[in-house]
Design a protein around this motif. Sequence first.
Motif, short mmCIF file in Angstrom:
data_model
loop_
_atom_site.label_atom_id
_atom_site.label_comp_id
_atom_site.label_asym_id
_atom_site.label_seq_id
_atom_site.Cartn_x
_atom_site.Cartn_y
_atom_site.Cartn_z
N LEU A 1 39.21 23.14 36.91
CA LEU A 1 40.52 23.42 37.51
C LEU A 1 40.55 24.82 38.11
O LEU A 1 41.13 25.03 39.18
CB LEU A 1 41.62 23.26 36.45
CG LEU A 1 41.81 21.83 35.90
CD1 LEU A 1 42.87 21.82 34.81
CD2 LEU A 1 42.19 20.87 37.02
N VAL A 2 39.94 25.78 37.43
CA VAL A 2 39.86 27.14 37.97
C VAL A 2 39.03 27.16 39.25
O VAL A 2 39.36 27.87 40.21
CB VAL A 2 39.27 28.10 36.92
CG1 VAL A 2 39.00 29.48 37.54
CG2 VAL A 2 40.21 28.24 35.74
N ALA A 3 37.97 26.36 39.29
CA ALA A 3 37.11 26.32 40.46
C ALA A 3 37.84 25.80 41.70
O ALA A 3 37.47 26.11 42.83
CB ALA A 3 35.89 25.43 40.19
N LEU A 4 38.89 25.02 41.50
CA LEU A 4 39.63 24.47 42.63
C LEU A 4 40.59 25.47 43.25
O LEU A 4 41.12 25.23 44.34
CB LEU A 4 40.42 23.23 42.18
CG LEU A 4 39.59 22.04 41.69
CD1 LEU A 4 40.50 20.89 41.30
CD2 LEU A 4 38.60 21.59 42.76
N LEU A 5 40.82 26.60 42.57
CA LEU A 5 41.72 27.61 43.11
C LEU A 5 41.05 28.36 44.25
O LEU A 5 39.83 28.60 44.22
CB LEU A 5 42.11 28.60 42.02
CG LEU A 5 42.90 28.04 40.82
CD1 LEU A 5 43.09 29.14 39.78
CD2 LEU A 5 44.24 27.48 41.28
N PRO A 6 41.81 28.72 45.28
CA PRO A 6 41.21 29.49 46.39
C PRO A 6 40.81 30.88 45.93
O PRO A 6 41.41 31.43 44.99
CB PRO A 6 42.34 29.54 47.42
CG PRO A 6 43.59 29.36 46.63
CD PRO A 6 43.23 28.45 45.50
N PRO A 7 39.81 31.48 46.54
CA PRO A 7 39.40 32.84 46.17
C PRO A 7 40.51 33.83 46.48
O PRO A 7 41.23 33.70 47.47
CB PRO A 7 38.16 33.09 47.04
CG PRO A 7 38.31 32.15 48.19
CD PRO A 7 39.00 30.93 47.66
N ASP A 8 40.66 34.83 45.61
CA ASP A 8 41.69 35.84 45.82
C ASP A 8 41.07 37.23 45.76
O ASP A 8 39.85 37.38 45.82
CB ASP A 8 42.81 35.69 44.78
CG ASP A 8 42.28 35.75 43.36
OD1 ASP A 8 41.18 36.29 43.15
OD2 ASP A 8 42.98 35.24 42.44
N GLY A 9 41.92 38.24 45.64
CA GLY A 9 41.43 39.61 45.67
C GLY A 9 40.50 39.97 44.53
O GLY A 9 39.75 40.94 44.61
N SER A 10 40.55 39.19 43.45
CA SER A 10 39.66 39.49 42.32
C SER A 10 38.24 38.98 42.56
O SER A 10 37.32 39.35 41.83
CB SER A 10 40.22 38.86 41.04
OG SER A 10 40.23 37.44 41.14
N ASP A 11 38.05 38.14 43.57
CA ASP A 11 36.72 37.57 43.86
C ASP A 11 36.03 38.42 44.93
O ASP A 11 35.71 37.95 46.01
CB ASP A 11 36.87 36.12 44.32
CG ASP A 11 35.53 35.42 44.48
OD1 ASP A 11 34.51 35.97 44.00
OD2 ASP A 11 35.48 34.35 45.11
N TRP A 12 35.82 39.68 44.60
CA TRP A 12 35.22 40.60 45.57
C TRP A 12 33.82 40.14 45.95
O TRP A 12 33.44 40.16 47.13
CB TRP A 12 35.17 42.01 44.98
CG TRP A 12 34.63 43.02 45.95
CD1 TRP A 12 35.34 43.75 46.86
CD2 TRP A 12 33.26 43.39 46.11
NE1 TRP A 12 34.50 44.55 47.59
CE2 TRP A 12 33.20 44.34 47.16
CE3 TRP A 12 32.06 43.00 45.52
CZ2 TRP A 12 32.01 44.93 47.58
CZ3 TRP A 12 30.88 43.58 45.94
CH2 TRP A 12 30.86 44.53 46.96
N ASP A 13 33.03 39.71 44.98
CA ASP A 13 31.64 39.33 45.24
C ASP A 13 31.57 38.14 46.19
O ASP A 13 30.74 38.11 47.10
CB ASP A 13 30.94 39.00 43.92
CG ASP A 13 29.43 38.93 44.07
OD1 ASP A 13 28.84 39.88 44.62
OD2 ASP A 13 28.85 37.92 43.67
N GLY A 14 32.45 37.17 45.97
CA GLY A 14 32.43 35.99 46.84
C GLY A 14 32.91 36.31 48.24
O GLY A 14 32.29 35.93 49.24
#
Length: 223
Positions: free
Chosen positions: A127-140
């Motif tokens: 379920l977490v994987a389905l969320l869009p990337p946000d500001g916390s996903d700097w690496d991605g």
Amino acid sequence: MPEFIEFLAGLLTAPALVLGCTLFGAWLLEVLGVRVARPWPRALLALAFGIVIGAYAVLALGLIGWLRLWSVACVWAAMLLIGLSRRRLLLELWSSARSHLCEFWGLGSGARAVALFLLLMALLSFLVALLPPDGSDWDGLSQHLAQAWTYAHEGRVSPLWHDHHSQFPSTLQMLYTVGMLTDGYVTVRVLHWLMGMLTVLWAMMAGVRFLGRSAGLWAGFVV
């Protein structure tokens, strides 16, 4: 509605990539004469081989400037067609999974608790994987997704001098590019989640193989 279609495309594309890699890898293992009796170790080894072949096929298309959805679809259609001759592996995996689940369930209440924990964590992380990337996903956003997005939208693999990570050899990263050709982040994140689940399976099988079934459950728990 288009956003829902893109979301659904992502949910279907990631398993299709894994399926194509696995079946093609199973065919390749047989051609190379590599024999693995148990279905799950054979499938995971086949997937490892298939990912390398599929990823470098995408890389080759990118290097010659043919990185398009139709060209990638042709590559995966060919891999699936070749791999369909090994489709019996899917039935073996299903039968083996049911057998192992019954055996784990019969180990006692403690083992059942660990098994339920693993299933719960798999569901929550999905379920977490389905969320869009946000500001916390700097690496991605700065590397993995950005690199794949650039390749997909330029239709080629070319030097990205602003991103030194792009100078490293890419394997699974090239399959992220396929996701950017279809829907965007959903394929990438579901594919990444699947790799995590397969890592847990590898640990469980190693534990079962060398230390017993209880050790296999705890190995999955630790991962």
